[in-house]
Scaffold this motif. Structure first.
Motif, short mmCIF file in Angstrom:
data_model
loop_
_atom_site.label_atom_id
_atom_site.label_comp_id
_atom_site.label_asym_id
_atom_site.label_seq_id
_atom_site.Cartn_x
_atom_site.Cartn_y
_atom_site.Cartn_z
N LEU A 255 0.84 -1.06 -0.13
CA LEU A 255 -0.40 -0.50 0.37
C LEU A 255 0.63 0.61 -0.12
N LEU A 256 1.91 1.22 0.78
CA LEU A 256 2.64 2.19 0.74
C LEU A 256 3.56 2.56 -0.35
N LYS A 257 3.78 1.22 -1.07
CA LYS A 257 4.48 1.56 -2.10
C LYS A 257 3.52 2.57 -3.47
N THR A 258 2.14 1.74 -3.67
CA THR A 258 1.46 1.98 -4.14
C THR A 258 0.95 3.76 -4.03
N HIS A 259 1.31 4.17 -3.48
CA HIS A 259 1.08 5.45 -2.79
C HIS A 259 2.57 6.14 -3.45
N ILE A 260 3.17 5.95 -2.83
CA ILE A 260 4.32 6.32 -3.40
C ILE A 260 4.18 6.75 -4.53
N GLU A 261 4.70 5.83 -5.96
CA GLU A 261 4.69 5.66 -6.79
C GLU A 261 3.28 6.90 -7.50
N ASN A 262 2.32 6.60 -6.91
CA ASN A 262 1.62 7.01 -7.22
C ASN A 262 1.42 8.98 -7.03
N VAL A 263 2.57 8.68 -6.07
CA VAL A 263 2.26 10.15 -5.73
C VAL A 263 3.65 10.94 -6.79
N LEU A 264 4.83 10.42 -6.96
CA LEU A 264 5.84 10.84 -7.79
C LEU A 264 5.19 10.17 -9.06
N GLU A 265 4.77 9.77 -9.61
CA GLU A 265 3.57 9.73 -10.82
C GLU A 265 2.95 11.11 -11.59
N ALA A 266 2.45 11.43 -9.81
CA ALA A 266 1.17 12.70 -9.94
C ALA A 266 2.20 13.65 -10.34
N ASN A 267 3.26 14.22 -9.47
CA ASN A 267 4.59 15.22 -9.90
C ASN A 267 4.99 14.89 -10.75
N TYR A 268 4.83 14.17 -11.62
CA TYR A 268 5.60 14.13 -12.73
C TYR A 268 4.91 14.68 -13.51
N ALA A 269 3.55 14.12 -13.55
CA ALA A 269 2.55 14.68 -15.19
C ALA A 269 2.23 16.31 -14.80
N ILE A 270 2.20 17.23 -12.84
CA ILE A 270 2.34 18.23 -13.07
C ILE A 270 3.16 19.19 -13.16
N VAL A 271 4.52 18.05 -13.16
CA VAL A 271 6.01 19.19 -13.31
C VAL A 271 6.40 19.05 -15.58
N SER A 272 5.30 17.87 -15.75
CA SER A 272 5.60 17.94 -17.20
C SER A 272 4.74 18.89 -18.70
N LYS A 273 3.43 18.93 -17.23
CA LYS A 273 2.24 19.87 -18.12
C LYS A 273 2.88 21.58 -18.55
N LEU B 270 6.09 22.29 -17.80
CA LEU B 270 7.28 22.29 -18.99
C LEU B 270 6.59 23.07 -19.95
N GLN B 271 5.80 22.10 -20.33
CA GLN B 271 5.07 22.21 -21.40
C GLN B 271 4.28 23.42 -21.61
N ARG B 272 3.99 24.36 -20.37
CA ARG B 272 3.25 25.63 -20.99
C ARG B 272 4.24 26.40 -21.22
N VAL B 273 5.90 26.07 -20.21
CA VAL B 273 6.73 27.05 -20.53
C VAL B 273 7.30 26.86 -22.23
N GLU B 274 7.77 26.36 -22.46
CA GLU B 274 8.07 25.80 -24.22
C GLU B 274 7.08 27.08 -25.14
N GLU B 275 5.58 26.60 -24.41
CA GLU B 275 4.64 27.09 -25.11
C GLU B 275 5.34 29.00 -25.56
N LEU B 276 4.97 29.01 -23.71
CA LEU B 276 5.05 30.46 -23.94
C LEU B 276 6.55 31.16 -24.32
N GLU B 277 7.59 30.88 -23.94
CA GLU B 277 8.66 31.11 -24.93
C GLU B 277 8.71 30.30 -26.32
N ALA B 278 7.96 29.80 -26.98
CA ALA B 278 7.71 29.70 -28.68
C ALA B 278 6.95 30.91 -28.44
N GLN B 279 5.99 31.27 -28.14
CA GLN B 279 5.46 32.68 -28.06
C GLN B 279 5.83 34.08 -27.82
N GLY B 280 7.65 34.26 -27.46
CA GLY B 280 8.18 34.80 -27.08
C GLY B 280 8.45 35.06 -25.91
#
Length: 140
Positions: free
Chosen positions: A4-22, A24-34
Motif C-alpha cells: 500500500l505504501l509503495k503504491t502510494h509513493i508511486e502514485n505521488v511520484l507519477e502525479a508530480n511528474y505529470a504536473i511538472v511535465s505539464k 514545462l510544456q506550458r513554459v515551452e509554449e510561452l517561450e515559443a510565443q516570445g
C-alpha cells in the motif's frame, strides 16, 4: 501495508511528474510565443531580484523595495511579455493523491517524503531505478 505504501509513493511520484511535465510544456509554449519566464521577487524586507528561469541569469537585483522591483521590471520588459513562473504554477491543478486504506495524515507525510526524501532510499523501497525517482521528484 508495504504494498500500500509503495503504491502510494508511486502514485505521488507519477502525479508530480505529470504536473511538472505539464508546467514545462506550458513554459515551452510561452517561450515559443516570445515570452520570457522569470522567477524571483521580494527576498527580504527591501531586497529583490529578477532571474531568468531558463538560464538562472540574474537580470536585475536591488534593495529599494517593491517600487524598485516594479521599476526594474518595467525597464527590462516594457512590452510586458515576461511571465513569472508563479503565474504558470497558479494555473496548474494540484492533485491530492488518495490511496484507499491509507489514512489521510499518513498519506500526506508519505507524500512529503516521496517528493523531498533521499532518492536512493525511495528507489530502494519502491524498486524503481534511482534516475527515474530523481526525474519524478523534480520541480518545475
Amino acid at each position: 501495508m508495504s504494498d500500500l505504501l509503495k503504491t502510494h509513493i508511486e502514485n505521488v511520484l507519477e502525479a508530480n511528474y505529470a504536473i511538472v511535465s505539464k508546467t514545462l510544456q506550458r513554459v515551452e509554449e510561452l517561450e515559443a510565443q516570445g515570452r520570457r519566464v522569470i522567477i524571483g521577487g521580494q527576498i527580504g524586507e527591501d531586497a529583490w531580484d529578477i532571474i531568468d528561469w531558463r538560464t538562472n541569469e540574474i537580470l536585475a537585483a536591488g534593495t529599494d523595495g517593491l517600487s524598485g522591483y516594479a521599476a526594474a521590471g518595467n525597464d527590462l520588459d516594457p512590452q510586458g511579455t515576461w511571465i513569472h513562473l508563479d503565474q504558470i504554477l497558479e494555473d496548474e491543478e494540484l492533485t491530492y493523491v488518495e490511496t484507499p486504506g491509507l489514512p489521510e495524515g499518513l498519506a500526506a507525510t508519505i507524500e512529503d517524503w516521496a517528493l523531498t526524501g533521499d532518492p536512493e532510499e525511495i528507489a530502494g523501497f519502491i524498486g524503481w531505478p534511482l534516475e527515474k525517482v530523481e526525474e519524478y521528484q523534480a520541480e518545475a
